[in-house]
Design a protein around this motif. Structure first.
Motif, PDB file in Angstrom:
ATOM      1  N   LEU A 125     115.582-108.807   5.076  1.00  0.00           N
ATOM      2  CA  LEU A 125     116.786-108.524   5.853  1.00  0.00           C
ATOM      3  C   LEU A 125     116.483-108.560   7.344  1.00  0.00           C
ATOM      4  N   ASP A 126     115.344-108.017   7.745  1.00  0.00           N
ATOM      5  CA  ASP A 126     114.984-108.026   9.162  1.00  0.00           C
ATOM      6  C   ASP A 126     114.837-109.451   9.683  1.00  0.00           C
ATOM      7  N   LYS A 127     114.243-110.323   8.877  1.00  0.00           N
ATOM      8  CA  LYS A 127     114.086-111.726   9.263  1.00  0.00           C
ATOM      9  C   LYS A 127     115.445-112.402   9.396  1.00  0.00           C
ATOM     10  N   VAL A 128     116.315-112.131   8.470  1.00  0.00           N
ATOM     11  CA  VAL A 128     117.655-112.726   8.481  1.00  0.00           C
ATOM     12  C   VAL A 128     118.426-112.278   9.724  1.00  0.00           C
TER      13      VAL A 128
ATOM     14  N   VAL B 169     118.888-119.061  13.674  1.00  0.00           N
ATOM     15  CA  VAL B 169     119.493-119.799  12.566  1.00  0.00           C
ATOM     16  C   VAL B 169     118.920-119.194  11.293  1.00  0.00           C
ATOM     17  N   PRO B 170     119.661-118.282  10.647  1.00  0.00           N
ATOM     18  CA  PRO B 170     119.102-117.572   9.497  1.00  0.00           C
ATOM     19  C   PRO B 170     118.788-118.517   8.337  1.00  0.00           C
ATOM     20  N   PRO B 171     117.747-118.215   7.583  1.00  0.00           N
ATOM     21  CA  PRO B 171     117.493-118.976   6.356  1.00  0.00           C
ATOM     22  C   PRO B 171     118.625-118.725   5.354  1.00  0.00           C
ATOM     23  N   ARG B 172     118.810-119.649   4.427  1.00  0.00           N
ATOM     24  CA  ARG B 172     119.884-119.525   3.434  1.00  0.00           C
ATOM     25  C   ARG B 172     119.271-119.697   2.059  1.00  0.00           C
ATOM     26  N   PHE B 173     119.656-118.841   1.137  1.00  0.00           N
ATOM     27  CA  PHE B 173     118.986-118.845  -0.163  1.00  0.00           C
ATOM     28  C   PHE B 173     119.760-117.975  -1.147  1.00  0.00           C
TER      29      PHE B 173
ATOM     30  N   ARG C  70     123.415-108.404  14.221  1.00  0.00           N
ATOM     31  CA  ARG C  70     122.900-107.412  15.166  1.00  0.00           C
ATOM     32  C   ARG C  70     123.746-107.295  16.427  1.00  0.00           C
ATOM     33  N   ASP C  71     124.475-108.353  16.794  1.00  0.00           N
ATOM     34  CA  ASP C  71     125.325-108.252  17.984  1.00  0.00           C
ATOM     35  C   ASP C  71     126.782-108.002  17.618  1.00  0.00           C
ATOM     36  N   SER C  72     127.034-107.543  16.387  1.00  0.00           N
ATOM     37  CA  SER C  72     128.409-107.246  15.985  1.00  0.00           C
ATOM     38  C   SER C  72     128.991-106.164  16.887  1.00  0.00           C
ATOM     39  N   PRO C  73     130.225-106.350  17.391  1.00  0.00           N
ATOM     40  CA  PRO C  73     130.836-105.346  18.263  1.00  0.00           C
ATOM     41  C   PRO C  73     131.391-104.141  17.515  1.00  0.00           C
ATOM     42  N   ARG C  74     131.382-104.167  16.193  1.00  0.00           N
ATOM     43  CA  ARG C  74     132.025-103.099  15.417  1.00  0.00           C
ATOM     44  C   ARG C  74     130.983-102.239  14.718  1.00  0.00           C
ATOM     45  N   SER C  75     131.092-100.929  14.886  1.00  0.00           N
ATOM     46  CA  SER C  75     130.221-100.001  14.181  1.00  0.00           C
ATOM     47  C   SER C  75     130.744 -99.785  12.763  1.00  0.00           C
TER      48      SER C  75
ATOM     49  N   ASP D  42     113.054-106.253  -2.210  1.00  0.00           N
ATOM     50  CA  ASP D  42     112.019-106.957  -2.986  1.00  0.00           C
ATOM     51  C   ASP D  42     111.964-108.462  -2.717  1.00  0.00           C
ATOM     52  N   LEU D  43     112.427-108.872  -1.530  1.00  0.00           N
ATOM     53  CA  LEU D  43     112.293-110.275  -1.150  1.00  0.00           C
ATOM     54  C   LEU D  43     111.046-110.457  -0.294  1.00  0.00           C
ATOM     55  N   PRO D  44     110.463-111.649  -0.278  1.00  0.00           N
ATOM     56  CA  PRO D  44     109.301-111.880   0.602  1.00  0.00           C
ATOM     57  C   PRO D  44     109.699-111.746   2.069  1.00  0.00           C
TER      58      PRO D  44
END
Length: 555
Positions: free
Chosen positions: A272-275, A280-284, A214-219, A265-267
């Motif tokens: 994606l919004d949660k990630v 510290v994003p979840p990994r799976f 979300r804080d990526s400087p590149r569009s 279709d993920l819980p």
């Protein structure tokens, strides 16, 4: 000692022995007629004149391998000659050949398909849902593999962070967010943002899917324009490209729409919004398999660096070198924006090249050269991965062990009066003392990195020298202004969002050339101090970069 000197070093966050040195008067004085003469030789109108030529449409954006690049190279060479610098390239010339391989994506030969465990395959559309990074090692490759989301894809033992912990990604494609955790110190955040492909290979991955944080400087639009320009690598003596990752059969970036398809279709806990919102994003493992096909076109591009030398005056130190480096390449002619397709690169980096030349003018004006020699290096292909500086730092035209310090000049931000600086790299070595004294002399404040998410520490030519264990510095303007109605940081962010790496970066912008001259004076003074002091610059005890790369240096 000037009243600002101790506070300047405190602002850098220095500790222990380095901070103690701040109370000791510097052994090299800047209040001399010789230094005054050198500073007066540095001209704002000189900055303007150099930029005006280098950013002219005549040079067509200075992409390596083009006539416009050759004109820029000849200009830098002629200026070195006019200043009386000694040729320091190859075979008695100012030039160092840098052989390059250019890779461009053949879009018609590329494909990406996402195959969910349930439901129909999703075929991505090029430019809309995905982009393929050109493959520098092979002209065609294909991979089909399960996808594992690995957060930022970073392994940083000293920060107790490992995105691959308890994950098996061998033979799989890894999806990762751009950048590195915001909790990392600024320069480590920058470093780990730059080493993620190597880390993926080390864990056995066969492909990479990049997602924008979300804080990526590149569009997305800027990424499309950039990818269509292709990619370069320098070639070694056997004709092999450097820093490639043949183990990775595909490296792609996906848009927000593409990312949504991967995370469908993920819980909620793995959405994606949660990630994207997690510190510290979840990994799976993602419930998808991807097939990615890449086709690239390879071209051999001859290019060169330009190298000039001011020999030192001390018989014991003249064989040691302080290096000034600036890149003079840019993107050439590319995707049109508002009807203009010439990427002039006025600020990026005609400005740094102009400052390099004015610093050289300052040194040439000294009645007696400094004790150490000064090497002026104008490099190719920075925009394509710091290639010209990396080639020189790996294959220097002088003994590598005698390169004692480097100062890089790259789009210093010339849109406001210069009141404070951000000296990237200073807090890692004794260079802090020199830049602190120089800033104090010019009554400039020193500020911390205002935009760590931009990972600027690894994005200019000084970093090529750090990778070889050589202490280095990269100075940018800070955010202070003399008008409370102007937010200096926002001005910078707006320029990066609207002008950076577009054809709008031309000489119609409202540049402050006096700020450019002040940058040149700061860079001159910093290098002059390091060239005059008897001890070499050294890494700080326990420093992250000194520990990682400093062992390559002689005792």
């Amino acid at each position: 000692m000037h009243r600002f000197f101790t506070s300047t070093l405190l602002c850098l966050g220095l500790a222990g022995n380095v901070l103690a040195q701040a109370t000791i008067p510097p052994s090299v004085s800047l209040q001399t007629p010789a230094v005054t003469q050198a500073l007066e030789a540095i001209r704002p109108h000189g900055i303007e004149a150099h930029m005006t030529f280098l950013a002219d449409d005549l040079l067509r954006g200075r992409q390596p391998g083009t006539e416009g690049f050759a004109l820029a190279s000849r200009y830098m060479e002629s200026q070195f000659k006019a200043l009386g610098l000694t040729p320091a390239g190859e075979e008695g010339t100012y030039l160092q050949a840098v052989p390059l391989r250019k890779a461009e994506v053949v879009e018609a030969g590329c494909a990406m398909q996402v195959i969910p465990k349930k439901g129909e395959p999703v075929v991505f559309t090029y430019d809309e849902e995905y982009l393929v990074s050109p493959d520098l090692a092979a002209t065609a490759s294909e991979v089909t593999a399960p996808v594992v989301f690995v957060g930022f894809g970073v392994t940083a033992p000293e920060l107790r962070h490992d995105d691959y912990a308890k994950l098996d990604v061998s033979g799989k494609i890894v999806a990762m967010l751009s950048g590195a955790p915001a909790s990392f110190p600024s320069d480590q955040r920058a470093y780990y943002s730059s080493t993620k492909l190597e880390n993926a290979v080390a864990h056995g991955a066969v492909g990479v899917i990049n997602l924008s944080s979300r804080d990526s400087p590149r569009s997305w639009d800027s990424m499309v324009r950039r990818t269509k320009q292709g990619a370069f690598r320098w070639l070694d003596a056997e004709g092999q490209p450097n820093r490639t990752h043949p183990e990775l059969k595909a490296v792609v970036s996906v848009s927000s729409a593409g990312a949504a398809a991967l995370f469908a279709d993920l819980p909620k806990s793995k959405s994606l919004d949660k990630v994207l919102s997690a510190e510290v994003p979840p990994r799976f493992a993602l419930p998808v398999t991807c097939t990615i096909r890449t086709q690239s076109r390879h071209t051999l591009i001859p290019s060169n660096n330009v190298v000039g030398l001011l020999p030192g005056s001390d018989p014991d130190l003249k064989d040691e070198y302080v290096v000034y480096v600036a890149h003079f390449d840019h993107f050439g002619v590319g995707v049109a924006v508002d009807g203009d397709s010439i990427y002039n690169g006025a600020h990026d980096n005609a400005s740094g090249s102009a400052i390099l030349l004015e610093v050289a003018r300052g040194f040439a004006a000294l009645p007696t050269p400094p004790r150490r020699s000064i090497l002026f290096l104008a490099v190719t292909a920075e925009e394509w991965g710091l290639l010209g500086s990396d080639y020189f730092a790996s294959n220097p035209t002088v003994p590598q062990e005698n390169l004692v310090a480097t100062i890089a000049m790259d789009m210093p931000f010339l849109f406001l009066p210069l009141l404070d600086i951000v000296p990237y790299g200073a807090d890692h070595s004794s260079i802090a003392t020199a830049v602190g004294q120089a800033a104090d002399f010019l009554q400039l404040g020193i500020s911390p990195d205002p935009m760590p998410e931009q990972v600027l520490f690894i994005r200019s030519d000084h970093f090529s020298f750090i990778r070889q264990g050589i202490p280095a510095l990269f100075v940018k303007a800070g955010s202070q202004t003399d008008d409370p109605a102007i937010d200096g940081k926002q001005v910078n962010l707006d320029w990066r969002g609207q002008v950076y790496h577009t054809p709008k970066d031309d000489m119609t912008q409202a540049f402050d050339f006096e700020a450019g001259a002040k940058h040149a004076r700061l860079d001159f003074l910093t290098g002059y101090l390091m060239a005059q002091e008897t001890p070499r610059p050294t890494w700080n005890a326990g420093d992250f970069f000194g520990g990682k790369f400093g062992q390559r240096r002689p005792e």
